[in-house]
Design a protein around this motif. Structure first.
Motif, short mmCIF file in Angstrom:
data_model
loop_
_atom_site.label_atom_id
_atom_site.label_comp_id
_atom_site.label_asym_id
_atom_site.label_seq_id
_atom_site.Cartn_x
_atom_site.Cartn_y
_atom_site.Cartn_z
N ASN A 32 -12.03 -1.96 13.03
CA ASN A 32 -12.62 -0.62 12.90
C ASN A 32 -12.08 0.12 11.68
N SER A 33 -10.79 0.00 11.42
CA SER A 33 -10.20 0.65 10.25
C SER A 33 -10.76 0.07 8.96
N SER A 34 -10.88 -1.24 8.92
CA SER A 34 -11.44 -1.88 7.73
C SER A 34 -12.87 -1.43 7.48
N MET A 35 -13.68 -1.41 8.54
CA MET A 35 -15.06 -0.97 8.38
C MET A 35 -15.13 0.48 7.92
N MET A 36 -14.26 1.34 8.46
CA MET A 36 -14.27 2.75 8.07
C MET A 36 -13.88 2.90 6.60
N PHE A 37 -12.81 2.19 6.18
CA PHE A 37 -12.36 2.32 4.80
C PHE A 37 -13.37 1.73 3.82
N ILE A 38 -14.11 0.71 4.22
CA ILE A 38 -15.12 0.14 3.34
C ILE A 38 -16.33 1.06 3.25
N TYR A 39 -16.78 1.58 4.39
CA TYR A 39 -18.00 2.40 4.42
C TYR A 39 -17.78 3.78 3.78
N TYR A 40 -16.63 4.40 4.04
CA TYR A 40 -16.37 5.76 3.56
C TYR A 40 -15.43 5.79 2.35
N ARG A 41 -15.31 4.70 1.61
CA ARG A 41 -14.33 4.66 0.52
C ARG A 41 -14.61 5.70 -0.56
N ALA A 42 -15.88 6.01 -0.81
CA ALA A 42 -16.19 7.00 -1.85
C ALA A 42 -15.75 8.39 -1.43
N GLU A 43 -15.87 8.71 -0.15
CA GLU A 43 -15.46 10.03 0.34
C GLU A 43 -13.95 10.12 0.54
N LEU A 44 -13.34 9.02 0.98
CA LEU A 44 -11.90 9.04 1.23
C LEU A 44 -11.08 8.97 -0.05
N PRO A 46 -12.02 9.60 -3.74
CA PRO A 46 -12.92 9.92 -4.86
C PRO A 46 -12.31 9.51 -6.19
N GLY A 47 -13.11 8.84 -7.00
CA GLY A 47 -12.66 8.41 -8.32
C GLY A 47 -11.85 7.14 -8.34
N SER A 48 -11.69 6.50 -7.20
CA SER A 48 -10.92 5.27 -7.14
C SER A 48 -11.68 4.13 -7.77
N SER A 49 -10.94 3.20 -8.40
CA SER A 49 -11.60 2.10 -9.09
C SER A 49 -11.60 0.80 -8.31
N GLY A 50 -10.92 0.76 -7.18
CA GLY A 50 -10.91 -0.49 -6.42
C GLY A 50 -10.00 -0.44 -5.22
N MET A 51 -9.95 -1.58 -4.53
CA MET A 51 -9.20 -1.65 -3.28
C MET A 51 -7.70 -1.47 -3.49
N MET A 52 -7.15 -2.04 -4.55
CA MET A 52 -5.71 -1.91 -4.77
C MET A 52 -5.32 -0.47 -5.10
N GLU A 53 -6.19 0.24 -5.81
CA GLU A 53 -5.91 1.65 -6.06
C GLU A 53 -5.97 2.45 -4.75
N ASN A 54 -6.90 2.07 -3.85
CA ASN A 54 -6.97 2.72 -2.55
C ASN A 54 -5.69 2.51 -1.75
N VAL A 55 -5.16 1.30 -1.81
CA VAL A 55 -3.90 1.02 -1.12
C VAL A 55 -2.78 1.85 -1.75
N GLY A 56 -2.77 1.99 -3.06
CA GLY A 56 -1.78 2.81 -3.73
C GLY A 56 -1.90 4.27 -3.34
N ILE A 57 -3.13 4.74 -3.13
CA ILE A 57 -3.33 6.13 -2.70
C ILE A 57 -2.80 6.32 -1.29
N MET A 58 -3.10 5.37 -0.40
CA MET A 58 -2.66 5.50 0.99
C MET A 58 -1.15 5.35 1.14
N LEU A 59 -0.59 4.34 0.50
CA LEU A 59 0.82 4.03 0.73
C LEU A 59 1.77 4.67 -0.28
N GLY A 60 1.30 4.89 -1.49
CA GLY A 60 2.17 5.41 -2.53
C GLY A 60 1.97 6.87 -2.88
N GLY A 61 0.93 7.47 -2.36
CA GLY A 61 0.67 8.87 -2.67
C GLY A 61 0.06 9.10 -4.03
#
Length: 133
Positions: A32-44, A46-61
């Motif tokens: 469920n978390s994976s599906m949510m992060f994939i579907y709503y990645r643009a809203e969660l 904004p301006g991210s260039s990919g999955m690794m940057e998303n992980v950096g946003i979540m874990l690294g601030g």
């Protein structure tokens, strides 16, 4: 709560508990978390260039320029709305606080009177859903 009660009162071992209850919950949470992060990645993110940057946003601030712009705009609107408005502190209990105390007290009372744990837990949860929806 029901998982812990079933472990305490039923003749179930830890390995069976883990395989029948914990692992499915963890697996469904991951899916469920994976599906949510994939579907709503643009809203969660904004301006991210990919999955690794998303992980950096979540874990690294880390933040993207779009995220910073949205944050600054929010704080500017918030400051403009509060300008000239006096905030009244209310330290009293709200009606929602009283409802929580009443439902929790009733839960403990019915549990102490010997009613089934599952029924009491589900009923208290249902009351919370109805009151706070």
């Amino acid at each position: 709560n029901i998982l812990i009660v079933s472990l305490a009162y039923d003749d179930i071992g830890w390995v069976e508990f883990l395989s029948n209850m914990i692992l499915p919950v963890l697996a469904s949470t991951a899916v469920n978390s994976s599906m949510m992060f994939i579907y709503y990645r643009a809203e969660l993110f904004p301006g991210s260039s990919g999955m690794m940057e998303n992980v950096g946003i979540m874990l690294g601030g880390n933040r993207t320029p779009e995220m910073l712009a949205l944050e600054h705009a929010y704080y500017a609107r918030h400051a403009a709305a509060k300008e000239g408005v006096e905030i009244e502190e209310n330290n009293g209990w709200t009606i929602w606080s009283w409802l929580q105390v009443i439902v929790t007290s009733l839960f403990l009372l019915f549990f102490a009177c010997g009613y089934d744990v599952s029924v009491v837990s589900i009923t208290a949860g249902g009351l919370f859903f109805v009151f706070f929806a």
